[in-house]
Design a protein around this motif. Sequence first.
Motif, mmCIF file in Angstrom:
data_model
loop_
_atom_site.group_PDB
_atom_site.id
_atom_site.type_symbol
_atom_site.label_atom_id
_atom_site.label_comp_id
_atom_site.label_asym_id
_atom_site.label_seq_id
_atom_site.Cartn_x
_atom_site.Cartn_y
_atom_site.Cartn_z
ATOM 1 N N ALA A 173 -7.727 -9.702 2.368
ATOM 2 C CA ALA A 173 -6.431 -10.365 2.401
ATOM 3 C C ALA A 173 -6.470 -11.891 2.013
ATOM 4 O O ALA A 173 -6.289 -12.893 1.908
ATOM 5 C CB ALA A 173 -5.761 -10.003 3.881
ATOM 6 N N ASP A 174 -7.481 -12.685 2.756
ATOM 7 C CA ASP A 174 -7.461 -14.044 2.902
ATOM 8 C C ASP A 174 -8.016 -14.711 1.078
ATOM 9 O O ASP A 174 -8.180 -15.870 0.344
ATOM 10 C CB ASP A 174 -8.718 -14.334 3.611
ATOM 11 N N GLY A 175 -8.284 -13.091 0.409
ATOM 12 C CA GLY A 175 -8.858 -13.557 -0.997
ATOM 13 C C GLY A 175 -10.333 -13.969 -1.049
ATOM 14 O O GLY A 175 -10.667 -14.720 -2.447
ATOM 15 N N LEU A 176 -10.912 -13.526 -0.224
ATOM 16 C CA LEU A 176 -12.282 -14.359 0.049
ATOM 17 C C LEU A 176 -13.502 -13.850 -0.844
ATOM 18 O O LEU A 176 -14.227 -14.044 -2.303
ATOM 19 C CB LEU A 176 -13.173 -14.342 0.648
ATOM 20 N N VAL A 177 -13.162 -12.026 -1.140
ATOM 21 C CA VAL A 177 -13.956 -11.107 -1.589
ATOM 22 C C VAL A 177 -13.115 -9.984 -1.909
ATOM 23 O O VAL A 177 -11.771 -10.385 -2.200
ATOM 24 C CB VAL A 177 -15.223 -10.111 -1.183
ATOM 25 N N GLU A 178 -13.485 -9.159 -3.329
ATOM 26 C CA GLU A 178 -12.459 -8.074 -3.659
ATOM 27 C C GLU A 178 -13.989 -6.942 -3.476
ATOM 28 O O GLU A 178 -15.329 -7.298 -2.936
ATOM 29 C CB GLU A 178 -12.950 -8.511 -5.785
ATOM 30 N N ALA A 179 -14.013 -5.642 -2.931
ATOM 31 C CA ALA A 179 -14.035 -5.388 -2.808
ATOM 32 C C ALA A 179 -14.250 -3.605 -2.224
ATOM 33 O O ALA A 179 -12.895 -3.549 -1.990
ATOM 34 C CB ALA A 179 -15.464 -5.566 -1.199
ATOM 35 N N GLY A 180 -15.265 -2.485 -2.781
ATOM 36 C CA GLY A 180 -14.458 -1.348 -2.801
ATOM 37 C C GLY A 180 -15.341 -0.382 -3.283
ATOM 38 O O GLY A 180 -15.737 -0.883 -5.089
ATOM 39 N N ARG A 181 -14.957 0.482 -3.346
ATOM 40 C CA ARG A 181 -15.755 1.713 -4.252
ATOM 41 C C ARG A 181 -17.800 1.763 -4.662
ATOM 42 O O ARG A 181 -17.196 1.881 -6.169
ATOM 43 C CB ARG A 181 -15.185 2.237 -5.089
ATOM 44 N N GLY A 182 -18.296 0.972 -3.991
ATOM 45 C CA GLY A 182 -19.590 0.805 -4.909
ATOM 46 C C GLY A 182 -19.658 -0.112 -5.537
ATOM 47 O O GLY A 182 -20.602 -0.678 -6.422
ATOM 48 N N ARG A 183 -19.100 -0.926 -5.244
ATOM 49 C CA ARG A 183 -19.087 -2.922 -6.411
ATOM 50 C C ARG A 183 -18.088 -4.209 -5.315
ATOM 51 O O ARG A 183 -17.870 -3.545 -4.458
ATOM 52 C CB ARG A 183 -18.158 -2.585 -7.659
#
Lengths: 261, 261
Positions: A224-234
């Motif tokens: 939400a703070d725009g620091l990371v993208e994450a999900g589904r093995g990546r």
Amino acid sequence: MSATQLSVKNHSKSSEHSKVIRLHRSAPQAPTTGDRDRDIFAIARRLASDCRLVAGGAELFAEGERSDNLYVVLDGWLFLHRILEDGRRQILDFALPGGVLGYRAHADTPFSFTVEALTDAKVAVIPLSRLKDLLLRGSGCAVALLDAAHESLLEAFDNLTDLGRRTAREAVAHFLLRMDRRIRRTGVRSDDAVMPFPLTQEHMGDALGLTAVHVCRTLRALRADGLVEAGRGRFKILDREALAAEAGIFLDDPYDTRLAS
Amino acid sequence: MSATQLSVKNHSKSSEHSKVIRLHRSAPQAPTTGDRDRDIFAIARRLASDCRLVAGGAELFAEGERSDNLYVVLDGWLFLHRILEDGRRQILDFALPGGVLGYRAHADTPFSFTVEALTDAKVAVIPLSRLKDLLLRGSGCAVALLDAAHESLLEAFDNLTDLGRRTAREAVAHFLLRMDRRIRRTGVRSDDAVMPFPLTQEHMGDALGLTAVHVCRTLRALRADGLVEAGRGRFKILDREALAAEAGIFLDDPYDTRLAS
DNA sequence: CGCAACCTTGATCTTAATCAATCGTAGTGG
DNA sequence: CCACTACGATTGATTAAGATCAAGGTTGCG
């Protein structure tokens, strides 16, 4: 009755098949260049008796087992862990290509942790006896192994700091930075794209002393703070500076330069 | 501005004097017997350039510093720690006689943690360059150092498990068992009497990720249950079996024999 | 004698755990 | 191709372990 049998959660889900194949000379390719003796892959190639394939979810070895071997990761991800009697699991470290696993002072000392493959993995099997011979004769091999051992120790120290003195948000941020650095170090590059990341939130939780639920909430906040993208093995770090600030470190601090690049 | 300068709590209380004295041949005595090459004290004697005395509370070296040396503890207790910017401290390990401190792959890599003496301590100073020479030529020295490194790693793994997956009561019980074993291993025997134990409750807390206040309450509970005697720089395990049960391990478990001795 | 560390104890507050669904997605077999 | 299944991710409500804040109490030493 073994600790593992009593475990409530069963963390070894998939089929436990793992193959041992005879090494033809030159089997493991050297992923990186090296000063022959100092390069862990070169050492593995020289000393290995076998090359073992471990399916994702299968164990390379388990706590309590005895073996004359030690292992060098050639390909894939694995993780070291212990499970307490009631099923609580602590992940001690992750092993990427180049990692050394299972060294013991004496071959009859049982392993004090379990190693499970996170992805299908390939490891070189090195007889301890053969290694000790080489060490006594002397070569860069000793230096390479000592360096590997101390790298593991520093990783453990970082992990210790996350567990003991950082909040969940700080710990997760720091953990992502560390993993990111390790992935880039192994040369498993995927350029500026998101990188393969085979950990579930439960793995992260068990590494950081948190529940998967809380890791999920923490990641949601970081996302939400725009620091990371994450999900589904990546996952992808969007703002390294800001993430480091969350972790409580400064990338340009001359005193803590380890995660800078 | 260094992390240390920003720290809120100042953990380095006492005067920072630490003496360096030239070694006369034979200065450090060997506390235990050893197979010459394999004995860490023998290696220290052979390779040391100096012997350094560090007063209790003084630092042997600090995070961020560079040095060409590594150290072998000859006498006294020290501890490894990191301090975050806001003063939170994580103790990474304790070092007793025979411990090896400060190895780095390259002499220009800064230390990634601080080492402070808990009691007045004596350490052998070993130039990294001299060590690498010996390693390349080959000797039992490599094996001794590798063993020491892996012992540290296992200690860190135990600590990791305490921090991540044990309750305060379990962690303190396990910590006391581990320290007890290490003290007995170093041969700093005091027979069946209570043994010297220079840690404050704050040290224990900073090692276990707890506050000193909570360590105090936890110890009170263990004391009330007749498991340990503790206080004022000493402690004694009254019921090893029961304490191990609290820690969630079984001393006679073939799988976890490490604390049995 | 009088600090200065440490240790103790009590009251209150926070962080993260626990409990409990729900949802989405990737396989899997019919 | 599609229901079926399983694992992992999410979200909400509630609880609990340990932190924090705030005084005292001890011990030892200059």
